[in-house]
Design an enzyme around this catalytic site. Structure first.
Site, PDB file in Angstrom:
ATOM      1  N   CYS A 133      -2.445 -34.701 -13.354  1.00 13.53           N
ATOM      2  CA  CYS A 133      -2.850 -36.069 -13.715  1.00 13.53           C
ATOM      3  C   CYS A 133      -1.683 -36.906 -14.254  1.00 13.53           C
ATOM      4  O   CYS A 133      -0.767 -37.210 -13.517  1.00 13.53           O
ATOM      5  CB  CYS A 133      -4.021 -36.032 -14.681  1.00 13.53           C
ATOM      6  SG  CYS A 133      -4.960 -37.576 -14.734  1.00 13.53           S
ATOM      7  N   HIS A 134      -1.685 -37.288 -15.532  1.00 14.51           N
ATOM      8  CA  HIS A 134      -0.550 -38.036 -16.075  1.00 14.51           C
ATOM      9  C   HIS A 134       0.652 -37.132 -16.348  1.00 14.51           C
ATOM     10  O   HIS A 134       1.785 -37.598 -16.393  1.00 14.51           O
ATOM     11  CB  HIS A 134      -0.932 -38.737 -17.387  1.00 14.51           C
ATOM     12  CG  HIS A 134      -1.751 -39.958 -17.198  1.00 14.51           C
ATOM     13  ND1 HIS A 134      -3.118 -39.919 -17.045  1.00 14.51           N
ATOM     14  CD2 HIS A 134      -1.407 -41.270 -17.120  1.00 14.51           C
ATOM     15  CE1 HIS A 134      -3.580 -41.149 -16.881  1.00 14.51           C
ATOM     16  NE2 HIS A 134      -2.565 -41.993 -16.920  1.00 14.51           N
ATOM     17  N   GLU A 164      -5.112 -45.826 -12.453  1.00 19.69           N
ATOM     18  CA  GLU A 164      -4.780 -46.389 -13.768  1.00 19.69           C
ATOM     19  C   GLU A 164      -5.388 -47.784 -13.925  1.00 19.69           C
ATOM     20  O   GLU A 164      -5.885 -48.148 -14.998  1.00 19.69           O
ATOM     21  CB  GLU A 164      -3.258 -46.458 -13.943  1.00 19.69           C
ATOM     22  CG  GLU A 164      -2.810 -46.633 -15.386  1.00 19.69           C
ATOM     23  CD  GLU A 164      -3.000 -45.370 -16.221  1.00 19.69           C
ATOM     24  OE1 GLU A 164      -4.042 -45.268 -16.906  1.00 19.69           O
ATOM     25  OE2 GLU A 164      -2.114 -44.497 -16.195  1.00 19.69           O
TER      26      GLU A 164
END
Length: 228
Positions: A133-134, A164
């Protein structure tokens, strides 16, 4: 002997300049842990050590059985983390490095010299290096001993610009993982055809997942790479 995996959680608990809590994202730890627990020996670290902040929004969002069971039964996993700096020079003791996502890593891990050193040491020792993910954003400026970027020329994925935007946090994060990784990799950023759907990219020993839905598959890709 079971392979050893170092999980890395964020210590950051505040969402940019907003008065909102953040941290690591529940399913992105729960699912890989569920896949790898019992097959591997897991150690959990964070920049500050001790309790790593769980993003409360992820508790509200993740009602799947694996996340709920993890939350109920495995508190010690994130409440007793080791200090990340303690693992510098210890890549030989492990078989894989895995960064758990959430918005927190965008603030305390992406530009951490300690984190970048660990990534370099694990990679150059021939270990599996992974994130979801991030968290793949921690690789955007990770350099090898020869000065080259780790992700240069490698396919990689992470939370996308469109995801996002839908999360409403484009202006809150320091930068967008998709943009940074696309630039660092030389245009090799890959994403799924559908937003929020599972997407995992395996580039040799580099394993990345796009979003929370990719967490199980990232765990499975790590297990496969380790032969368990």
């Amino acid at each position: 002997m079971a392979p050893k995996v170092l999980f890395v959680l964020t210590s950051h608990n505040k969402l940019g300049n907003l008065d909102k809590p953040t941290g690591w994202y529940l399913p992105e730890l729960a699912h890989p842990y569920h896949v790898l627990h019992g097959k591997t020996d897991i150690t959990v670290a964070s920049p500050k050590g001790g309790e790593a902040p769980l993003d409360p929004a992820s508790v509200d969002a993740a009602k799947d059985a694996v996340s709920v069971a993890f939350l109920a039964n495995h508190e010690a996993v994130w409440k007793t983390t080791r200090k990340l700096a303690d693992f510098k020079g210890k890549a030989a003791d492990f078989d894989a490095l895995f960064y758990v996502g959430g918005h927190g890593p965008m603030f305390d891990l992406v530009d951490s010299a300690t984190s970048q050193q660990l990534i370099r040491e694990f990679w150059e020792a021939g270990k599996v290096v992974s994130a979801v993910c991030h968290a793949p954003a921690v690789f955007y400026d990770a350099r090898l001993s020869d000065g080259s970027l780790l992700v240069e020329g490698k396919e990689v994925t992470a939370f996308t610009n469109a995801e996002e935007e839908q999360a409403g946090l484009t202006d809150v994060v320091p930068f967008l993982p998709e943009d940074a990784l696309n630039k660092a990799s030389g245009g090799k950023f890959v994403k799924g055809e559908e937003l929020w759907a599972e997407k995992v990219v395996v580039s040799g020993r580099l394993i990345t997942g796009q979003n929370p839905a990719s967490a199980t598959a990232v765990g499975e890709a790590i297990a496969k790479a380790l032969g368990v």
